[in-house]
Design an enzyme around this catalytic site. Sequence first.
Site, PDB file in Angstrom:
ATOM      1  N   TYR A  91      -2.028  -1.093  10.495  1.00 22.00           N
ATOM      2  CA  TYR A  91      -2.117  -1.483   9.077  1.00 22.00           C
ATOM      3  C   TYR A  91      -0.857  -1.079   8.314  1.00 22.00           C
ATOM      4  CZ  TYR A  91      -3.755  -1.547   4.221  1.00 22.00           C
ATOM      5  OH  TYR A  91      -3.877  -1.770   2.871  1.00 22.00           O
TER       6      TYR A  91
ATOM      7  N   SER B   9       0.850  -1.205   0.000  1.00 19.34           N
ATOM      8  CA  SER B   9       0.000   0.000   0.000  1.00 19.34           C
ATOM      9  C   SER B   9       0.877   1.244   0.000  1.00 19.34           C
ATOM     10  CB  SER B   9      -0.899   0.022   1.238  1.00 19.34           C
ATOM     11  OG  SER B   9      -1.574   1.269   1.315  1.00 19.34           O
TER      12      SER B   9
HETATM   13  P1  NAP Z   1     -11.547  -6.322   0.082  1.00 15.84           P
HETATM   14  O1  NAP Z   1     -12.468  -5.726  -0.903  1.00 15.84           O
HETATM   15  O2  NAP Z   1     -11.918  -6.263   1.532  1.00 15.84           O
HETATM   16  O3  NAP Z   1     -11.223  -7.845  -0.305  1.00 15.84           O
HETATM   17  C1  NAP Z   1     -10.334  -8.557   0.534  1.00 15.84           C
HETATM   18  C2  NAP Z   1     -10.093  -9.931  -0.006  1.00 15.84           C
HETATM   19  O4  NAP Z   1      -9.175 -10.596   0.890  1.00 15.84           O
HETATM   20  C3  NAP Z   1     -11.355 -10.765  -0.063  1.00 15.84           C
HETATM   21  O5  NAP Z   1     -11.311 -11.578  -1.212  1.00 15.84           O
HETATM   22  C4  NAP Z   1     -11.238 -11.618   1.205  1.00 15.84           C
HETATM   23  O6  NAP Z   1     -11.869 -12.889   1.075  1.00 15.84           O
HETATM   24  C5  NAP Z   1      -9.750 -11.828   1.270  1.00 15.84           C
HETATM   25  N1  NAP Z   1      -9.318 -12.254   2.594  1.00 15.84           N
HETATM   26  C6  NAP Z   1      -9.547 -11.643   3.779  1.00 15.84           C
HETATM   27  N2  NAP Z   1      -9.022 -12.381   4.768  1.00 15.84           N
HETATM   28  C7  NAP Z   1      -8.459 -13.474   4.190  1.00 15.84           C
HETATM   29  C8  NAP Z   1      -7.770 -14.607   4.671  1.00 15.84           C
HETATM   30  N3  NAP Z   1      -7.545 -14.796   5.989  1.00 15.84           N
HETATM   31  N4  NAP Z   1      -7.342 -15.545   3.787  1.00 15.84           N
HETATM   32  C9  NAP Z   1      -7.569 -15.395   2.472  1.00 15.84           C
HETATM   33  N5  NAP Z   1      -8.207 -14.337   1.947  1.00 15.84           N
HETATM   34  C10 NAP Z   1      -8.643 -13.388   2.806  1.00 15.84           C
HETATM   35  O7  NAP Z   1     -10.086  -5.655   0.003  1.00 15.84           O
HETATM   36  P2  NAP Z   1      -9.366  -4.822  -1.173  1.00 15.84           P
HETATM   37  O8  NAP Z   1      -9.633  -3.383  -0.940  1.00 15.84           O
HETATM   38  O9  NAP Z   1      -9.640  -5.431  -2.494  1.00 15.84           O
HETATM   39  O10 NAP Z   1      -7.836  -5.069  -0.754  1.00 15.84           O
HETATM   40  C11 NAP Z   1      -7.034  -6.070  -1.376  1.00 15.84           C
HETATM   41  C12 NAP Z   1      -5.586  -5.817  -1.006  1.00 15.84           C
HETATM   42  O11 NAP Z   1      -5.208  -4.508  -1.425  1.00 15.84           O
HETATM   43  C13 NAP Z   1      -5.307  -5.871   0.488  1.00 15.84           C
HETATM   44  O12 NAP Z   1      -4.048  -6.453   0.720  1.00 15.84           O
HETATM   45  C14 NAP Z   1      -5.276  -4.409   0.890  1.00 15.84           C
HETATM   46  O13 NAP Z   1      -4.517  -4.178   2.047  1.00 15.84           O
HETATM   47  C15 NAP Z   1      -4.647  -3.793  -0.345  1.00 15.84           C
HETATM   48  N6  NAP Z   1      -4.910  -2.372  -0.531  1.00 15.84           N
HETATM   49  C16 NAP Z   1      -6.197  -1.900  -0.642  1.00 15.84           C
HETATM   50  C17 NAP Z   1      -6.413  -0.555  -0.834  1.00 15.84           C
HETATM   51  C18 NAP Z   1      -7.789   0.024  -0.950  1.00 15.84           C
HETATM   52  O14 NAP Z   1      -7.921   1.266  -0.837  1.00 15.84           O
HETATM   53  N7  NAP Z   1      -8.828  -0.758  -1.201  1.00 15.84           N
HETATM   54  C19 NAP Z   1      -5.320   0.327  -0.904  1.00 15.84           C
HETATM   55  C20 NAP Z   1      -4.023  -0.179  -0.799  1.00 15.84           C
HETATM   56  C21 NAP Z   1      -3.836  -1.541  -0.613  1.00 15.84           C
HETATM   57  P3  NAP Z   1     -13.412 -13.170   1.539  1.00 15.84           P
HETATM   58  O15 NAP Z   1     -14.206 -11.989   1.045  1.00 15.84           O
HETATM   59  O16 NAP Z   1     -13.717 -14.448   0.863  1.00 15.84           O
HETATM   60  O17 NAP Z   1     -13.432 -13.277   3.020  1.00 15.84           O
END
Ligand code: NAP
Length: 248
Positions: A154, A141
């Site tokens: 985080y 991130s």
């Molecule tokens: P999201 O919409 O909340 O989706 C999270 C995903 O991770 C879901 O598929 C969830 O699976 C899965 N997950 C959660 N716990 C897990 C576990 N214990 N084992 C396996 N899978 C697990 O999140 P997102 O925003 O797409 O974020 C994805 C990545 O990008 C993360 O690493 C996050 O830190 C990073 N990121 C996000 C942002 C942002 O602004 N959105 C910015 C920078 C970085 P289930 O739904 O099946 O539980």
Amino acid sequence: MGKLAGKVAVVTGASKGIGAAIARSLAAEGASVVVNYASSKAGADAVVSAITAAGGKAVSVGGDVSKAADAQGIINTAVETYGRLDILVNNSGVFEFAPIEEFTEAQYRKQFDINVLGVLLTTQAAVKHLGEGASIINVSSVVTTVTPPTTAVYSGTKGAVDAITGVLARELGPRKIRVNAINPGIIETEGAHAIGVIGSDFESHTVSQTPLGRVGQPDDIASAVVFLASDDAKWLTGEHIVASGGLR
Ligand code: NAP
């Protein structure tokens, strides 16, 4: 023919959000994709259906990346279904923000277990199957350099992911396995909506600091991940691509 034809990819946390977009984009370039989910089987199955409807190959597999046996099971699904593994995208992640006075041990353990231990366990399970030309991409991130208030836990997890990326680039480089990170800014996902980032003052302040003047969409990250997975990035390892519309 797509630039990932014949390759096999695992994307963790691909039932929604950034991971789902990455899975679809890798498949569109010809990779066979293992779509991992933790709790959202229906979401993962919908991603698989979209990929197969478009003529691609994918299967879904449940598993918690912070449990060694589950991480092994996710990787085994790729090898048993498609016979090999070339690309690992460590995308699974959780985010919970709180002022330093208010964060809890439970929040710390959950975020470090999934965001850091999950990356280590999944990579450990994968690495014996990876050969010359393989690519590991860790979703970190922009918070590791922007360091916003209330994100100590985080941002700590993603700082660890950045460091792990550098270490493994050196450790696996002699085996011609590349390891890179992508560091997104705010991306409009289910997770970002769920914690109230989208529509908040934090979002509008961030957009005001972002040269391209908007939050990101999952596809903005997926295209950069396809690049890192492909031979177009064959001379890149240990890199951190900041994908944030210019936010620093
Ligand atoms: P999201 O919409 O909340 O989706 C999270 C995903 O991770 C879901 O598929 C969830 O699976 C899965 N997950 C959660 N716990 C897990 C576990 N214990 N084992 C396996 N899978 C697990 O999140 P997102 O925003 O797409 O974020 C994805 C990545 O990008 C993360 O690493 C996050 O830190 C990073 N990121 C996000 C942002 C942002 O602004 N959105 C910015 C920078 C970085 P289930 O739904 O099946 O539980």
